[in-house]
Design a protein around this motif. Structure first.
Motif, PDB file in Angstrom:
ATOM      1  N   VAL A 119       0.498  -1.230   0.009  1.00 40.99           N
ATOM      2  CA  VAL A 119      -0.109   0.156   0.050  1.00 40.99           C
ATOM      3  C   VAL A 119       0.518   1.359  -0.532  1.00 40.99           C
ATOM      4  N   CYS A 120       1.886   1.187   0.843  1.00 38.63           N
ATOM      5  CA  CYS A 120       2.244   2.591   1.096  1.00 38.63           C
ATOM      6  C   CYS A 120       3.705   2.344   0.608  1.00 38.63           C
ATOM      7  N   ASP A 121       4.528   1.298   0.081  1.00 39.58           N
ATOM      8  CA  ASP A 121       5.283   1.133  -0.341  1.00 39.58           C
ATOM      9  C   ASP A 121       6.189   0.696   0.512  1.00 39.58           C
ATOM     10  N   LEU A 122       6.286   0.434   1.887  1.00 36.20           N
ATOM     11  CA  LEU A 122       7.716   0.713   2.905  1.00 36.20           C
ATOM     12  C   LEU A 122       8.474  -0.392   3.260  1.00 36.20           C
ATOM     13  N   HIS A 123       9.290  -0.688   3.137  1.00 39.99           N
ATOM     14  CA  HIS A 123      10.601  -1.534   3.209  1.00 39.99           C
ATOM     15  C   HIS A 123      10.771  -1.761   4.882  1.00 39.99           C
ATOM     16  N   PHE A 124      10.013  -2.393   5.655  1.00 39.82           N
ATOM     17  CA  PHE A 124      10.418  -2.470   6.777  1.00 39.82           C
ATOM     18  C   PHE A 124      11.317  -4.156   7.303  1.00 39.82           C
ATOM     19  N   ASN A 125      11.554  -4.868   7.772  1.00 42.64           N
ATOM     20  CA  ASN A 125      12.139  -5.046   9.472  1.00 42.64           C
ATOM     21  C   ASN A 125      10.519  -5.997  10.268  1.00 42.64           C
ATOM     22  N   LYS A 126      10.095  -7.399  10.463  1.00 44.08           N
ATOM     23  CA  LYS A 126       9.270  -7.373  11.022  1.00 44.08           C
ATOM     24  C   LYS A 126       9.593  -8.177  12.910  1.00 44.08           C
ATOM     25  N   THR A 127      11.164  -7.801  12.635  1.00 42.38           N
ATOM     26  CA  THR A 127      11.754  -7.967  13.836  1.00 42.38           C
ATOM     27  C   THR A 127      11.661  -6.434  14.633  1.00 42.38           C
ATOM     28  N   LYS A 128      12.242  -5.605  14.614  1.00 44.63           N
ATOM     29  CA  LYS A 128      11.746  -4.119  14.610  1.00 44.63           C
ATOM     30  C   LYS A 128      10.331  -3.384  15.169  1.00 44.63           C
ATOM     31  N   VAL A 129      10.807  -3.083  16.263  1.00 38.60           N
ATOM     32  CA  VAL A 129       9.441  -2.164  16.587  1.00 38.60           C
ATOM     33  C   VAL A 129       9.810  -1.231  16.957  1.00 38.60           C
ATOM     34  N   ASP A 130      10.725  -0.494  17.035  1.00 38.65           N
ATOM     35  CA  ASP A 130      10.916   0.869  17.254  1.00 38.65           C
ATOM     36  C   ASP A 130      11.518   1.801  16.233  1.00 38.65           C
ATOM     37  N   PHE A 131      10.395   1.935  15.844  1.00 36.45           N
ATOM     38  CA  PHE A 131      10.711   3.008  14.758  1.00 36.45           C
ATOM     39  C   PHE A 131      10.812   4.353  14.721  1.00 36.45           C
ATOM     40  N   LYS A 132      12.135   5.173  14.077  1.00 35.70           N
ATOM     41  CA  LYS A 132      12.506   6.696  14.862  1.00 35.70           C
ATOM     42  C   LYS A 132      11.001   7.608  13.502  1.00 35.70           C
ATOM     43  N   SER A 133      11.459   8.941  14.187  1.00 38.51           N
ATOM     44  CA  SER A 133      10.135  10.005  13.746  1.00 38.51           C
ATOM     45  C   SER A 133      10.994  10.170  12.397  1.00 38.51           C
TER      46      SER A 133
END
Length: 480
Positions: A119-133
């Motif tokens: 939907v938003c084309d974001l790549h992220f890691n499933k083990t990482k929960v603390d996303f920086k602002s």
């Protein structure tokens, strides 16, 4: 005797021959007119400050709104992910940016951890929960900076991309000797882009706080005139508190202890500071900054000063036990607050080559103060910038000598409170009471109420009174 003389002459000729050989070697191999070190060499880049990074802000989105926008633009709905592999996305995983459920998320690396939101084309890691602002990107290659070190007041972020143009350029500037040293001790060189993220917001610090230890002005044994005499001897004439008490006894017959003199100084500093800090100096666009030091119980305390190089008034001052960017920023903030409208790029802010001023410039630019620090480096005019602004640096150095002379008789201070008190009173005296040749032996800032008074103790009393009136006025305005 003749034999000894002939031997000495032969020996002198041998020495002269060796000296000639050494001179020839120096001329061939050592440039006599070259600088002591090359500031552009990667080996010395630890003394420089790189430009600001690109700051990418992490914005929260609504996947439902994004799906509606897609349908409006393309006249069709966005289909969920049709996963055919063995690594299915867990139903409890949602996109951290738009909140899309697992049916719109790809397993992008075959179970190795990276996911991709359709939907938003974001790549992220499933083990990482603390996303920086926000994310810091290298301004040269766009690569995300890595946090490498945690210092007392800041974090150090580094671009570790070996294909970065900044790194490749620094690497190409290394000589053969530097390359050999770099392969052994990489920590001695700065080849990668580095950014320092400050953890303390020095732009939220209150600059108008009053010094500690202030007492009231209810005089029991003495009068306000005695307090004016104490300040005149202690600040104007540069006597210590003990010598001030002795002068009052031997000249005026006033029996007073040096402790009372110190308390009077602390109280006067607390009262005069708001008037000094809030006076309308109408500063010019030429400011000079420098730091000197005092001794507090044998420990070095740094004094930061910013002055108007044209009108000579002290606009910013701070005392600190650390020589870092924090107190430097506070001093510059105090000076910039004197401008009704910040001059921006037209401001000529001159300082020495110390790194803290460039770090402070970075932080001011992040807070919409766009100006450039002009650095005068060294004792000789080795470049056009230093030649043009040397006179400004000499003015602030002269101020440092004046300040050091004012506290020299104390042989250092016994407490931090005493040092801060002396600094506040010195700035008040320098800006409003001290005669200056620049002002035709009058004060730098003329106040009509003070001009009517002929004696210096009376001027001190009037200055304290004016500051009290300002404090009451500010308190009333805060209640309205």
């Amino acid at each position: 005797m003749s034999l000894i003389i002939s031997m000495l002459v032969t020996y002198n000729q041998l020495l002269l021959s060796q000296i000639n050989h050494l001179l020839v070697f120096i001329v061939k191999n050592i440039p006599l007119n070259g600088p002591k070190y090359d500031m552009t060499s990667p080996k010395y880049k630890k003394l420089t400050v790189d430009k600001l990074p690109v700051i990418k802000t992490f914005e929260k989105l609504d996947y439902k709104q994004l799906l509606n926008d897609y349908k409006t633009i393309n006249n069709k709905e966005k289909k969920p992910v049709n996963s055919r592999g063995k690594n299915q996305v867990s139903p409890d995983i949602i996109c951290p940016q738009c909140g899309a459920p697992h049916i719109y998320i790809y397993d992008n690396t075959g179970g190795r951890g990276q996911l991709w939101c359709k939907v938003c084309d974001l790549h992220f890691n499933k083990t990482k929960v603390d996303f920086k602002s926000e994310t810091f990107l290298c301004p040269f290659c766009g690569h995300a900076l890595s946090k490498k070190k945690d210092r007392k007041n800041f974090y150090i972020h580094k671009c570790v991309n070996t294909k970065c143009s900044f790194y490749l350029s620094s690497l190409s500037n290394l000589s053969l000797e530097d390359i050999k040293e770099y392969t052994k001790d990489k920590y001695k060189f700065k080849l990668h882009y580095i950014y320092r993220e400050f953890t303390t917001n020095y732009f939220d610090v209150d600059l108008s706080s009053m010094p500690k230890g202030a007492t009231n002005l209810k005089f029991r044994n003495f009068s306000s005139h005695v307090m004016g005499l104490c300040l005149t001897y202690n600040i104007n004439l540069g006597l210590s508190t003990r010598r001030t008490a002795l002068a009052l006894w031997e000249i005026h017959g006033v029996k007073i202890s040096h402790v009372t003199v110190s308390k009077y100084a602390i109280t006067a500093a607390a009262l005069v500071k708001p008037f000094v800090d809030n006076y309308d100096y109408k500063p010019t666009n030429y400011l000079a900054a420098d730091e000197t030091y005092t001794k507090v119980k044998g420990t070095t305390q740094y004094i930061w000063l910013v002055m108007d190089a044209i009108k000579k008034s002290i606009l910013g001052y701070q005392a600190s036990f650390s020589r870092d960017a924090g107190p430097c920023i506070l001093t510059m903030r105090m000076a910039f607050d004197k401008f009704k409208k910040f001059p921006g790029k037209s401001l000529k802010f001159i300082a020495d080559g110390y790194t803290a001023y460039k770090l402070a410039e970075q932080q001011f630019k992040l807070n919409n103060f766009d100006f450039n620090v002009i650095q005068v480096i060294g004792l000789t005019n080795a470049d056009p910038v230093t030649t043009e602004y040397r006179w400004v640096k000499q003015i602030i150095e002269r101020l440092n000598r004046t300040f050091k002379f004012s506290y020299r008789v104390t042989n250092g201070f016994g407490s931090e409170e005493g040092s801060n008190t002396h600094l506040a009173l010195f700035v008040a005296y320098y800006n409003f009471l001290r005669p200056h040749s620049y002002a035709y032996w009058g004060p730098l800032n003329s106040i009509p109420e003070l001009e009517k008074i002929s004696t210096m103790p009376g001027k001190w009393q009037k200055l304290i009174e004016l500051s009290q009136q300002l404090i009451l006025k500010n308190n009333l305005n805060s209640l309205i």
